[in-house]
Design an enzyme around this catalytic site. Structure first.
Site, PDB file in Angstrom:
ATOM      1  N   GLY A   1      52.612  38.746  68.235  1.00 10.57           N
ATOM      2  CA  GLY A   1      52.808  39.692  67.360  1.00 10.57           C
ATOM      3  C   GLY A   1      54.000  40.661  67.732  1.00 10.57           C
ATOM      4  O   GLY A   1      54.165  42.029  68.345  1.00 10.57           O
ATOM      5  N   ALA A   2      55.165  39.984  68.392  1.00 13.32           N
ATOM      6  CA  ALA A   2      56.269  40.804  68.816  1.00 13.32           C
ATOM      7  C   ALA A   2      57.268  41.637  67.914  1.00 13.32           C
ATOM      8  O   ALA A   2      58.583  42.191  68.824  1.00 13.32           O
ATOM      9  CB  ALA A   2      57.097  39.952  69.991  1.00 13.32           C
TER      10      ALA A   2
ATOM     11  N   ARG B   1      56.846  44.193  65.980  1.00 12.72           N
ATOM     12  CA  ARG B   1      56.938  45.913  65.571  1.00 12.72           C
ATOM     13  C   ARG B   1      56.285  46.207  66.725  1.00 12.72           C
ATOM     14  O   ARG B   1      55.156  45.380  67.825  1.00 12.72           O
ATOM     15  CB  ARG B   1      56.581  45.873  64.526  1.00 12.72           C
TER      16      ARG B   1
ATOM     17  N   ILE C   1      54.019  47.952  70.107  1.00 12.95           N
ATOM     18  CA  ILE C   1      54.158  47.293  71.334  1.00 12.95           C
ATOM     19  C   ILE C   1      54.834  46.216  72.364  1.00 12.95           C
ATOM     20  O   ILE C   1      54.886  45.840  72.513  1.00 12.95           O
ATOM     21  CB  ILE C   1      52.737  47.388  71.908  1.00 12.95           C
TER      22      ILE C   1
ATOM     23  N   LYS D   1      53.817  36.975  63.332  1.00 14.94           N
ATOM     24  CA  LYS D   1      53.613  36.064  61.726  1.00 14.94           C
ATOM     25  C   LYS D   1      55.288  36.987  60.617  1.00 14.94           C
ATOM     26  O   LYS D   1      55.084  36.032  59.334  1.00 14.94           O
ATOM     27  CB  LYS D   1      52.680  36.595  60.525  1.00 14.94           C
TER      28      LYS D   1
ATOM     29  N   ASP E   1      51.214  31.490  63.604  1.00 12.94           N
ATOM     30  CA  ASP E   1      49.332  32.475  63.359  1.00 12.94           C
ATOM     31  C   ASP E   1      49.051  32.332  64.284  1.00 12.94           C
ATOM     32  O   ASP E   1      48.835  31.028  64.430  1.00 12.94           O
ATOM     33  CB  ASP E   1      49.069  32.002  62.336  1.00 12.94           C
TER      34      ASP E   1
ATOM     35  N   TYR F   1      34.459  44.818  66.554  1.00 13.82           N
ATOM     36  CA  TYR F   1      36.263  45.202  67.043  1.00 13.82           C
ATOM     37  C   TYR F   1      35.677  45.103  68.448  1.00 13.82           C
ATOM     38  O   TYR F   1      36.399  44.583  69.096  1.00 13.82           O
ATOM     39  CB  TYR F   1      36.245  46.073  66.564  1.00 13.82           C
TER      40      TYR F   1
ATOM     41  N   LYS G   1      37.659  42.631  71.651  1.00 14.16           N
ATOM     42  CA  LYS G   1      38.613  42.869  72.495  1.00 14.16           C
ATOM     43  C   LYS G   1      37.385  42.598  74.002  1.00 14.16           C
ATOM     44  O   LYS G   1      38.401  42.632  74.911  1.00 14.16           O
ATOM     45  CB  LYS G   1      38.645  44.559  72.565  1.00 14.16           C
TER      46      LYS G   1
END
Length: 290
Positions: A26-27, A29, A31, A51, A83, A177, A181
């Site tokens: 997830g890099a 955008r 954090i 993605k 993904d 959720y 986490k």
């Protein structure tokens, strides 16, 4: 100081991660991007595993735009469309990373899915999405990365998940959720013990306050909540402190960004605020007590 000025100033750092390879999910955008740029400025090779390969009308940033930013800071980049739900894609990305850079030294589980709804109001597809992108991805990336991490002298896994807090007030409104986490955190605590003798450090990291990201703007509230938020840079600085900590000193710990940075000597957090003039009006993040 603007975001661009802040990242430009990073090039004055010491190269503490020189030639180390950091695999960040997830890099493209938020954090993840901030961590990528912080590590790049300190000499790291960055695997941008996300993605987003094509521009999004509402969400700026792709794996390729971040790769350009990484290289502008003196780092080396490998942008890969991945993904994290797909074993073959994650395995292939790690293989490509190891082949290009000679190994993998750290994995940062930043990719995430959020939906703050109760069991009754969470569709099964959304439930499955959160479990697979959040907790399952920690298992999958670790499972596939462990052979590489055991060969590293750095050896870190960092997952962006909260300290365990099973108070009903946090579970009632958004149990699906919360489960996803807290699952990340439980896996991380277990991995820390599993990998302790191998010298691989495993930690979790969570922000003390809201962080100005797309998740806050589109999934939690609105852009107005940025006024109560900090910039992603605070999480990047905290992640960097973890990565340069040696000898398993932090392994197994459930860390909070502000607390860790205070321990490392940071006293002024004003510049981290999205709006420094409202640095005393920040909202505490989910799962943490005021």
């Amino acid at each position: 100081m603007s975001e661009s000025e802040a990242f430009a100033s990073l090039t004055s750092n010491t190269g503490a991660l020189k030639d180390k390879t950091v695999f960040i999910t997830g890099a493209s955008r938020g954090i993840g991007r901030a961590i990528a740029l912080k590590c790049a400025a300190n000499g790291a090779n960055i695997v941008i595993a996300a993605k987003s390969a094509e521009p999004h009308p509402k969400l700026p940033g792709t794996i390729f735009s971040v790769a350009e930013e990484v290289e502008a800071l003196g780092g080396k980049a490998l942008p890969l469309q991945v993904d994290v739900r797909e074993e073959d894609q994650v395995a292939d990305a790690m293989s490509q990373a190891a082949e290009k850079f000679g190994g993998i030294d750290a994995v940062i589980n930043n990719a995430g899915a959020i939906n703050l709804t109760s069991v009754e109001n969470t569709p099964p597809k959304r439930y499955d999405l959160m479990q697979s992108i959040n907790s399952r991805a920690v298992y999958l990336t670790a499972h596939l990365a462990i052979p590489y991490l055991k060969q590293s002298k750095l050896g870190h896994i960092i997952s962006l998940s909260p300290p365990l807090n099973l108070q009903p007030k946090w579970l009632g409104p958004c149990a699906p959720y919360a489960l996803s986490k807290f699952g990340m955190t439980i896996l991380s605590v277990g991995l820390a013990e599993e990998l302790r003798d191998a010298g691989v450090s495993v930690t979790t990291l969570w922000p003390r306050t809201l962080v100005a990201t797309a998740a806050i703007e589109f999934a939690v509230g609105s852009r107005e909540m940025f006024e109560q938020s900090r910039k992603p840079m605070i999480m990047a600085d905290a992640a960097f402190e973890i990565l340069q900590t040696q000898n398993n000193e932090l392994t197994g710990q459930q860390l909070i960004d502000e607390e860790l940075l205070r321990e490392r000597g940071v006293t002024d957090f004003t510049e981290y605020a999205h709006n420094p003039e409202k640095a005393d009006q920040l909202a505490v993040d989910l799962f943490l007590e005021p």
